[in-house]
Design an enzyme around this catalytic site. Structure first.
Site, PDB file in Angstrom:
ATOM      1  N   GLY A  21      -1.092   0.597  31.954  1.00  0.00           N
ATOM      2  CA  GLY A  21      -1.119   0.249  30.366  1.00  0.00           C
ATOM      3  C   GLY A  21      -0.989  -1.188  30.585  1.00  0.00           C
ATOM      4  O   GLY A  21      -1.124  -2.197  31.354  1.00  0.00           O
ATOM      5  N   TYR A  22       0.078  -1.726  29.479  1.00  0.00           N
ATOM      6  CA  TYR A  22       0.333  -3.150  29.055  1.00  0.00           C
ATOM      7  C   TYR A  22       1.539  -3.528  30.107  1.00  0.00           C
ATOM      8  O   TYR A  22       2.078  -4.629  29.695  1.00  0.00           O
ATOM      9  CB  TYR A  22       0.678  -3.135  27.743  1.00  0.00           C
ATOM     10  CG  TYR A  22      -0.400  -2.771  26.825  1.00  0.00           C
ATOM     11  CD1 TYR A  22      -1.317  -3.851  26.051  1.00  0.00           C
ATOM     12  CD2 TYR A  22      -0.644  -1.675  26.389  1.00  0.00           C
ATOM     13  CE1 TYR A  22      -2.491  -3.477  25.459  1.00  0.00           C
ATOM     14  CE2 TYR A  22      -1.675  -1.214  25.352  1.00  0.00           C
ATOM     15  CZ  TYR A  22      -2.734  -2.239  25.131  1.00  0.00           C
ATOM     16  OH  TYR A  22      -3.667  -2.057  24.293  1.00  0.00           O
ATOM     17  N   ASP A  68       2.934  10.396  22.622  1.00  0.00           N
ATOM     18  CA  ASP A  68       2.067   9.260  22.333  1.00  0.00           C
ATOM     19  C   ASP A  68       2.973   8.052  22.127  1.00  0.00           C
ATOM     20  O   ASP A  68       3.971   8.018  21.753  1.00  0.00           O
ATOM     21  CB  ASP A  68       1.481   9.509  20.747  1.00  0.00           C
ATOM     22  CG  ASP A  68       0.028   8.716  20.808  1.00  0.00           C
ATOM     23  OD1 ASP A  68      -0.585   8.435  21.870  1.00  0.00           O
ATOM     24  OD2 ASP A  68      -0.415   8.350  19.781  1.00  0.00           O
ATOM     25  N   THR A  69       2.405   7.102  22.804  1.00  0.00           N
ATOM     26  CA  THR A  69       2.904   5.598  22.945  1.00  0.00           C
ATOM     27  C   THR A  69       2.027   4.564  22.214  1.00  0.00           C
ATOM     28  O   THR A  69       0.936   4.566  22.523  1.00  0.00           O
ATOM     29  CB  THR A  69       3.229   5.378  24.387  1.00  0.00           C
ATOM     30  OG1 THR A  69       4.129   6.423  24.790  1.00  0.00           O
ATOM     31  CG2 THR A  69       3.745   4.189  24.818  1.00  0.00           C
ATOM     32  N   LYS A  86      12.683   0.940  35.839  1.00  0.00           N
ATOM     33  CA  LYS A  86      11.830   1.145  34.411  1.00  0.00           C
ATOM     34  C   LYS A  86      12.186   2.473  33.815  1.00  0.00           C
ATOM     35  O   LYS A  86      12.168   2.392  32.868  1.00  0.00           O
ATOM     36  CB  LYS A  86      10.176   1.044  35.042  1.00  0.00           C
ATOM     37  CG  LYS A  86       9.394   1.056  33.879  1.00  0.00           C
ATOM     38  CD  LYS A  86       7.938   1.170  33.878  1.00  0.00           C
ATOM     39  CE  LYS A  86       7.108   1.680  32.866  1.00  0.00           C
ATOM     40  NZ  LYS A  86       5.878   2.054  33.196  1.00  0.00           N
ATOM     41  N   HIS A 104       0.292   9.229  36.168  1.00  0.00           N
ATOM     42  CA  HIS A 104       1.314   8.296  36.197  1.00  0.00           C
ATOM     43  C   HIS A 104       2.369   8.836  35.304  1.00  0.00           C
ATOM     44  O   HIS A 104       3.578   8.520  35.610  1.00  0.00           O
ATOM     45  CB  HIS A 104       1.031   6.689  35.564  1.00  0.00           C
ATOM     46  CG  HIS A 104      -0.158   6.230  36.314  1.00  0.00           C
ATOM     47  ND1 HIS A 104       0.252   5.711  37.550  1.00  0.00           N
ATOM     48  CD2 HIS A 104      -1.192   6.053  36.186  1.00  0.00           C
ATOM     49  CE1 HIS A 104      -0.936   5.125  37.924  1.00  0.00           C
ATOM     50  NE2 HIS A 104      -1.833   5.277  37.242  1.00  0.00           N
ATOM     51  N   LYS A 105       2.046   9.370  34.337  1.00  0.00           N
ATOM     52  CA  LYS A 105       2.916  10.133  33.128  1.00  0.00           C
ATOM     53  C   LYS A 105       3.789  11.136  33.608  1.00  0.00           C
ATOM     54  O   LYS A 105       5.071  11.136  33.616  1.00  0.00           O
ATOM     55  CB  LYS A 105       2.380  10.446  31.659  1.00  0.00           C
ATOM     56  CG  LYS A 105       1.945   9.341  30.970  1.00  0.00           C
ATOM     57  CD  LYS A 105       1.558   9.592  29.647  1.00  0.00           C
ATOM     58  CE  LYS A 105       0.916   8.767  28.864  1.00  0.00           C
ATOM     59  NZ  LYS A 105       0.451   9.403  27.387  1.00  0.00           N
ATOM     60  N   ASN A 164      -3.256  14.648  31.216  1.00  0.00           N
ATOM     61  CA  ASN A 164      -3.701  14.632  32.370  1.00  0.00           C
ATOM     62  C   ASN A 164      -3.362  13.435  33.135  1.00  0.00           C
ATOM     63  O   ASN A 164      -3.921  13.121  34.471  1.00  0.00           O
ATOM     64  CB  ASN A 164      -5.478  14.837  32.618  1.00  0.00           C
ATOM     65  CG  ASN A 164      -6.015  16.121  32.185  1.00  0.00           C
ATOM     66  OD1 ASN A 164      -5.404  17.295  33.126  1.00  0.00           O
ATOM     67  ND2 ASN A 164      -6.689  16.330  31.293  1.00  0.00           N
TER      68      ASN A 164
END
Length: 196
Positions: A149-150, A68-69, A171, A11-12, A8
């Site tokens: 995220g980071y 999954d990251t 990116k 961004h991804k 959901n």
């Protein structure tokens, strides 16, 4: 080809959609009215990605991929790793996660880290895994307003800007997710061509 991306996270979905050509239509979980949070309780990125893909495939019967990251920091023995999204607790706040990471690395000189993404694909009932990695380092304070995220504290090797400062298009060309996606896309293109 229609594929469900088991997330959901807008961004991804935006990042992935920017990488795909017109042969592919990506649906998010919200497009299928799947609103429940899929648990991420496995010990590895691979197991989490597979679990999410299976969860959606069992409910829809559709071709699906899930990712999954994890951010793996050398000085922290690979942490936060599989716990990256909930590093500072179950609230899953990016800000809290970054604060915890910077606190834990305050007195650390060895700052090498890598982002790693694993994508699990279920296509016509068969399971496949694809991995992408980018090496870099954790800086001492946040920089940039982009990404998520980071990204504000991660600088990829060969760059002097964080992932949050680099334009999205750039990116996308070097990120861990992009590298895993390129492997997935090459596989799907081959699969498509063989089916024709």
């Amino acid at each position: 080809m229609e594929l469900v991306f088991a997330t959901n996270n807008k961004h991804k979905i935006r990042e992935i959609s920017a990488l795909l050509d017109d042969d592919f239509r990506i649906l998010g979980l919200s497009d299928l009215n799947i609103t429940e949070d899929i648990p991420e309780e496995a010990e590895t990125l691979e197991e989490n990605a597979l679990y999410k893909a299976r969860f959606v495939h069992e409910r829809t019967g559709m071709n699906v991929f899930a990712d999954d990251t994890g951010l793996e920091v050398s000085a922290l023995d690979g942490a936060p790793g599989v716990y990256s999204a909930r590093y500072a607790g179950e609230a899953k706040s990016f800000d809290d996660n970054i604060e915890k990471l910077l606190r834990e690395m305050q007195a650390v000189n060895e700052r090498s880290a890598r982002f790693r993404t694993v994508i699990a694909l279920i296509l016509d009932g068969k399971e496949y895994l694809f991995e992408g990695m980018v090496e870099g380092e954790i800086i001492k304070e946040r920089k940039g307003a982009g990404g998520f995220g980071y990204d504000p504290v991660f600088v990829a090797g060969g760059y002097d800007m964080t992932f949050a400062e680099i334009p999205l298009e750039e990116k996308n060309s070097i990120s861990h997710r992009a590298r895993a996606m390129r492997k997935l896309m090459a596989f799907l293109n081959d699969y498509n061509n063989q089916a024709k």
